[in-house]
Design a protein around this motif. Structure first.
Motif, PDB file in Angstrom:
ATOM      1  N   THR A  64       0.857  -1.180   0.000  1.00 56.36           N
ATOM      2  CA  THR A  64       0.000   0.000   0.000  1.00 56.36           C
ATOM      3  C   THR A  64       0.897   1.235   0.000  1.00 56.36           C
ATOM      4  OG1 THR A  64      -1.913   1.058   1.054  1.00 56.36           O
ATOM      5  CG2 THR A  64      -0.204   0.204   2.514  1.00 56.36           C
ATOM      6  N   ILE A  65       0.285   2.413   0.049  1.00 60.64           N
ATOM      7  CA  ILE A  65       1.049   3.658   0.080  1.00 60.64           C
ATOM      8  C   ILE A  65       0.638   4.471   1.302  1.00 60.64           C
ATOM      9  CG2 ILE A  65       1.329   3.697  -2.416  1.00 60.64           C
ATOM     10  CD1 ILE A  65      -0.885   5.797  -2.568  1.00 60.64           C
ATOM     11  N   THR A  66       1.497   5.401   1.691  1.00 61.73           N
ATOM     12  CA  THR A  66       1.230   6.211   2.885  1.00 61.73           C
ATOM     13  C   THR A  66       1.117   7.698   2.590  1.00 61.73           C
ATOM     14  OG1 THR A  66       3.606   6.362   3.378  1.00 61.73           O
ATOM     15  CG2 THR A  66       2.397   4.533   4.371  1.00 61.73           C
ATOM     16  N   ASN A  67       1.277   8.098   1.347  1.00 52.41           N
ATOM     17  CA  ASN A  67       1.150   9.511   1.010  1.00 52.41           C
ATOM     18  C   ASN A  67       0.349   9.669  -0.269  1.00 52.41           C
ATOM     19  OD1 ASN A  67       3.198   8.372  -0.551  1.00 52.41           O
ATOM     20  ND2 ASN A  67       4.228  10.332  -0.862  1.00 52.41           N
ATOM     21  N   THR A  68      -0.004  10.911  -0.607  1.00 55.04           N
ATOM     22  CA  THR A  68      -0.809  11.199  -1.788  1.00 55.04           C
ATOM     23  C   THR A  68       0.091  11.610  -2.942  1.00 55.04           C
ATOM     24  OG1 THR A  68      -2.681  11.906  -0.422  1.00 55.04           O
ATOM     25  CG2 THR A  68      -2.665  12.642  -2.712  1.00 55.04           C
ATOM     26  N   VAL A  69      -0.124  10.990  -4.083  1.00 55.06           N
ATOM     27  CA  VAL A  69       0.687  11.290  -5.265  1.00 55.06           C
ATOM     28  C   VAL A  69      -0.227  11.394  -6.480  1.00 55.06           C
ATOM     29  CG1 VAL A  69       2.767  10.143  -4.407  1.00 55.06           C
ATOM     30  CG2 VAL A  69       1.090   8.835  -5.717  1.00 55.06           C
ATOM     31  N   GLU A  70       0.308  11.985  -7.542  1.00 58.39           N
ATOM     32  CA  GLU A  70      -0.395  12.031  -8.820  1.00 58.39           C
ATOM     33  C   GLU A  70       0.372  11.188  -9.827  1.00 58.39           C
ATOM     34  OE1 GLU A  70      -1.962  15.214 -12.222  1.00 58.39           O
ATOM     35  OE2 GLU A  70      -1.060  15.928 -10.359  1.00 58.39           O
ATOM     36  N   GLY A  71      -0.280  10.190 -10.350  1.00 54.59           N
ATOM     37  CA  GLY A  71       0.329   9.330 -11.352  1.00 54.59           C
ATOM     38  C   GLY A  71      -0.091   9.764 -12.741  1.00 54.59           C
ATOM     39  N   VAL A  72       0.872   9.842 -13.641  1.00 56.35           N
ATOM     40  CA  VAL A  72       0.612  10.292 -15.006  1.00 56.35           C
ATOM     41  C   VAL A  72       1.053   9.207 -15.978  1.00 56.35           C
ATOM     42  CG1 VAL A  72       1.092  12.034 -16.767  1.00 56.35           C
ATOM     43  CG2 VAL A  72       0.937  12.701 -14.354  1.00 56.35           C
ATOM     44  N   GLY A  73       0.170   8.856 -16.882  1.00 54.35           N
ATOM     45  CA  GLY A  73       0.497   7.903 -17.934  1.00 54.35           C
ATOM     46  C   GLY A  73       0.194   8.504 -19.287  1.00 54.35           C
ATOM     47  N   HIS A  74       1.164   8.428 -20.180  1.00 57.77           N
ATOM     48  CA  HIS A  74       0.991   8.995 -21.527  1.00 57.77           C
ATOM     49  C   HIS A  74       1.377   7.918 -22.532  1.00 57.77           C
ATOM     50  CE1 HIS A  74       0.766  12.529 -24.300  1.00 57.77           C
ATOM     51  NE2 HIS A  74       1.537  11.730 -25.049  1.00 57.77           N
TER      52      HIS A  74
END
Length: 864
Positions: free
Chosen positions: A398-408
């Protein structure tokens, strides 16, 4: 008659199937009273069940109870088959929890109680085996109050029910009782249905004692549900009959089910069956509340909601051990996989996985008894002899922080960009997906497609490649191209966005925990506490009566440490201790660094789960690593925008964009892409339009001539080798790919490309796969990058042979060039140009040798 579904639940050996037999016999549903030990119980219909004396598969029977038509579902009691039991809970109106009067509340009993609460199922309790010596009704009631609920009340003698205790379970009933009014059966039925009261009955199912009181209590205090008029159904089980028909077991939760009725967009019901034991009758139509089995649905799955049915809660129980499946009779694992998928369809918790690198099948199970059953089932149904390797823990991430994932994803003639915000979720919540994107910025149909891609697979983490869990994923932005976007483009962009986000995030490795309770002699407390500390358990010593010779310790401990502890515990307590275990969910791994190092997973080398993105540059697709994607993406960071405010917002789309000059460089318009396609013919033309658009550009680096793809780092010719693969020639020469191409040519093409990616990673050559033109008329030659290899699609009317021959003519005497093909004429031509050739068969052997070498290196490193 009103329809009611009642489930029978118990810890193994509590007498659950015997009680089912007694209920059916006492209500006239069966004429002969069968027994488990005589192997003639009405509901233990499978030979394996009769041989072992346990219920393995949930079964159903039907009987009448006053104005009710009751479907009784007998569920497995053994902990190894808990997944089968839990799937059945989704369709129950009421449950009967059976407890052995001799053994009292067991560890699995507490798990069942937790599940009944999770699914909000009204519950009656039957304490069985009260005819055995040493059983004490009052002591058992005290244990039920202490370990399950204070609202469990003795209902076995109707005239002696403690009405004050009943009234205390509900405020409205208490006010009525204090006012001197009599509590009616309807009053009591309402609080039972609301799970505020749990009637308890005592008896012996084997001797038909207490059964009439239980039947009378059910008839008096159950109440039928009101169902909506529109059709709905809940699928809880998939099986196959002896003729091989696929059976979908479901409960109708709204309207009516009619034979030949369409229940999905593409499928309709061919036959409706009503099972009772092994036998069944057919029906033309059924109304809501009924349990039935239908034929004709090939794409249904356990837990599926049809029509207006509302999805159920997320299942709580899941396997915590994974095993390697060992095929003993020489059957090709790739041929065994489709057969094993049938078992996974019937039991989704098996999670059958094919490890392409190691050529191994892995399967998740609940315990040793399930392994024995699976071994027998696979042999009897598929005639394949198997065994199981050593069990390993099923880890999660799992994760413990907030991130923005970008896929192109933007190879030539394709376009999609996806932005996802990923946040930590509640423990045990799994993956939660939601759309938070304006329709003005991304069409709703594209949003639905992205949400489908988010949910269609199990996403793996970046620490060990274990399944991702407890994460909230929000779709916040995306972009499509009016002409060049296809459905598969958003699949690629979505998957890459998730991986790119995970590469940024602070990931945590999770492992399964047990919640445990130890009841043991006071003299053994010191030993137990020492063991628990060694096993990294969190625990506390409960307060007990000072005069008691026993102590109670409860807490949580890693499954990995507790796996073999039960035998050790029994030994040092001399059989006087009791150990209660139930699944305690996933928590941070106590030795994460060691586990991560032992597994040795490298997220950046996982070609099946790329974190990079593909951007179009001068007519070709460039792979941009995850840490550089933010420098190339076409939509500004939504997370940054929300953090900093709305400055610089594009008012028409709600998305922040780059300035026009930068955006125009990164985002190719339709005209520019079409112009590139026209010019990228790769022919030997020296015209002004085409001479700068050949597949290789010639540059000079450190006085050494080098050749490289446009937009990629050039590679010096010293020591550089090129391998050209005639794509379709290889596909139709390799049996595995040829077989796949018969049903899906695209899948065969992708499979070949994946194999070539792995081969290139091992050989480190410049690898080019060439396919004949296959798309549309007037199609110009197109090339793109697929992970670490290059792919060429020839122009209309040009064969792959022609392209390869031209390449050989231009580069064969300047570089080391090999060509993989079985075309005899082509082999002669390219050999004359100074190139080297390898046949399709030789190349297949070479690829397999490289894979086997890599596998051995991996295993040597894994077990060193």
């Amino acid at each position: 008659m009103k329809n009611i579904v009642i489930g029978m639940l118990a810890h193994v050996d509590a007498g659950k199937t015997t009680l089912s037999e007694a209920l059916l016999y006492s209500t006239g549903a069966i004429r002969t009273l069968g027994r488990v030990d005589n192997r003639n119980a009405f509901l233990d219909t499978d030979s394996m069940e009769r041989a072992r004396g346990i219920t393995i598969f949930s079964k159903q029977a039907r009987f009448s109870l006053d104005s009710y038509s009751v479907t009784l579902l007998d569920t497995p009691g053994h902990v190894d088959f808990s997944a089968e039991m839990e799937r059945t809970l989704q369709v129950l109106d009421y449950a009967i929890l059976v407890i052995s009067g001799a053994d009292g509340v067991q560890g699995h009993t507490k798990t069942l109680w937790r599940l009944l609460k999770h699914y909000h199922i009204p519950t009656f309790i039957f304490v069985n085996k009260m005819d055995q010596q040493g059983t004490n009704r009052q002591l058992i009631l005290e244990q039920l109050h202490n370990m399950l609920s204070d609202s469990i009340i003795d209902f076995s003698v109707k005239s002696a029910i403690d009405t004050e205790a009943v009234a205390l379970t509900d405020e409205a009933l208490l006010n009525k009782h204090l006012a001197g009014e009599e509590l009616t059966a309807a009053d009591i039925a309402s609080v039972i249905a609301a799970r505020r009261l749990f009637p308890c009955f005592f008896g012996s199912a084997l001797k038909i004692k207490g059964i009439s009181e239980l039947i009378d209590g059910l008839a008096t205090y159950i109440k039928a549900k009101d169902y909506p008029l529109d059709f709905g159904a809940k699928v809880y089980k998939i099986t196959r009959d002896t003729q091989g028909n696929r059976l979908t077991h479901l409960k109708i939760t709204g309207g009516r089910l009619i034979s030949r009725m369409s229940v999905t967009d593409t499928e309709k019901v061919n036959q409706i069956r009503l099972y009772s034991g092994e036998k069944y009758t057919t029906a033309n139509e059924l109304d809501a509340g009924n349990i039935c089995t239908v034929i004709g649905l090939e794409s249904t799955f356990a837990g599926q909601s049809l029509g207006i049915d509302v999805p159920s809660n997320i299942p709580l129980l899941e396997p915590v051990l994974t095993y390697k499946l060992l095929i003993l009779d020489g059957t090709d694992p790739l041929l065994a996989i489709p057969k094993l998928r049938l078992l996974e369809e019937e039991d989704p918790k098996l999670h059958i996985v094919w490890n392409e690198l190691l050529k191994e099948i892995h399967i998740q199970v609940m315990g040793a008894v399930q392994i024995e059953i699976l071994r027998t089932v696979i042999a009897e149904r598929f005639d394949i002899q198997v065994d199981f390797g050593v069990g390993n823990i099923v880890y999660k991430e799992t994760i413990t922080n907030t991130v923005e994932g970008v896929g192109h994803f933007e190879p030539l003639r394709h376009y999609a960009e996806v932005h996802l915000i990923m946040e930590p979720g509640e423990p045990g919540s799994g993956i939660t997906c939601r759309a938070d994107c304006e329709e003005a910025s991304l069409d709703r149909n594209w949003q639905r497609l992205i949400m489908t891609h988010l949910k269609e697979r199990t996403h793996c983490g970046v620490l060990t490649g274990s399944p991702l869990t407890d994460v909230v994923i929000s779709l916040v932005a995306g972009r499509a191209h009016q002409k060049h976007t296809e459905g598969g483009d958003f699949r690629q962009a979505t998957y890459r966005a998730i991986r790119q986000g995970l590469m940024q995030a602070d990931s945590v490795l999770l492992e399964p925990y047990y919640s445990f309770t130890l009841e043991l002699p006071q003299s053994a407390v010191g030993r137990a506490m020492t063991d628990l500390e060694r096993m990294h358990a969190d625990f506390e010593l409960k307060e007990t009566d000072a005069t008691s010779d026993y102590a109670v310790i409860s807490g949580n401990a890693p499954v990995s440490a507790f796996t073999e502890y039960q035998n050790e515990f029994i030994a040092y307590t001399k059989g006087l201790g009791k150990l209660y275990l139930e699944q305690g969910g996933y928590k941070p791994c106590h030795n994460a660094d060691k586990v991560i190092a032992d597994i040795g997973y490298d997220a950046e080398r996982d070609t099946n789960n790329p974190s990079s993105s593909v951007f179009c540059s001068h007519g070709s697709g460039d792979v941009v690593p995850w840490y550089e994607v933010f420098d190339y993406m076409h939509i500004e960071s939504i997370l940054a925008l929300r953090t900093k405010g709305a400055s610089g917002t594009d008012k028409t789309s709600g998305l922040q964009v780059r300035d026009n000059h930068e955006a125009s460089e990164l985002y190719l318009g339709t005209e520019e892409i079409d112009a590139i396609l026209r010019r990228t013919s790769f022919a030997n033309s020296n015209t002004k339009e085409t001479k700068h658009y050949r597949p290789f550009s010639k540059t000079k680096i450190n006085d050494t001539v080098s050749y490289g793809y446009k937009g990629k780092e050039t590679v010096q010719s010293n020591g550089t080798s090129y391998l050209l693969v005639d794509g379709y020639n290889i596909i139709f020469s390799w049996s595995e790919l040829k077989e796949l191409s018969i049903t899906n040519l695209d899948a065969a093409r992708v499979k070949l490309l994946d194999i070539m990616c792995n081969y290139q990673a091992m050989k480190k050559c410049e690898l080019i796969v060439v396919f004949d033109a296959y798309r549309v008329q007037n199609h110009a030659t197109e090339f793109l990058d697929y992970h670490n290899i290059h792919v060429v699609y020839t122009k209309e009317a040009e064969t792959a042979d022609s392209y390869i021959e031209r390449f050989a003519h231009e580069h064969g005497r300047k570089h080391y060039v090999r060509v993989a093909t079985s075309d005899r004429l082509e082999q002669v031509i390219i050999t004359g140009q100074g190139c080297h050739m390898v046949s399709a068969a030789e190349f297949e052997r070479e690829v397999k040798e490289q894979e086997e070498m890599l596998r051995k290196e991996y295993l040597d490193r894994e077990f060193k």
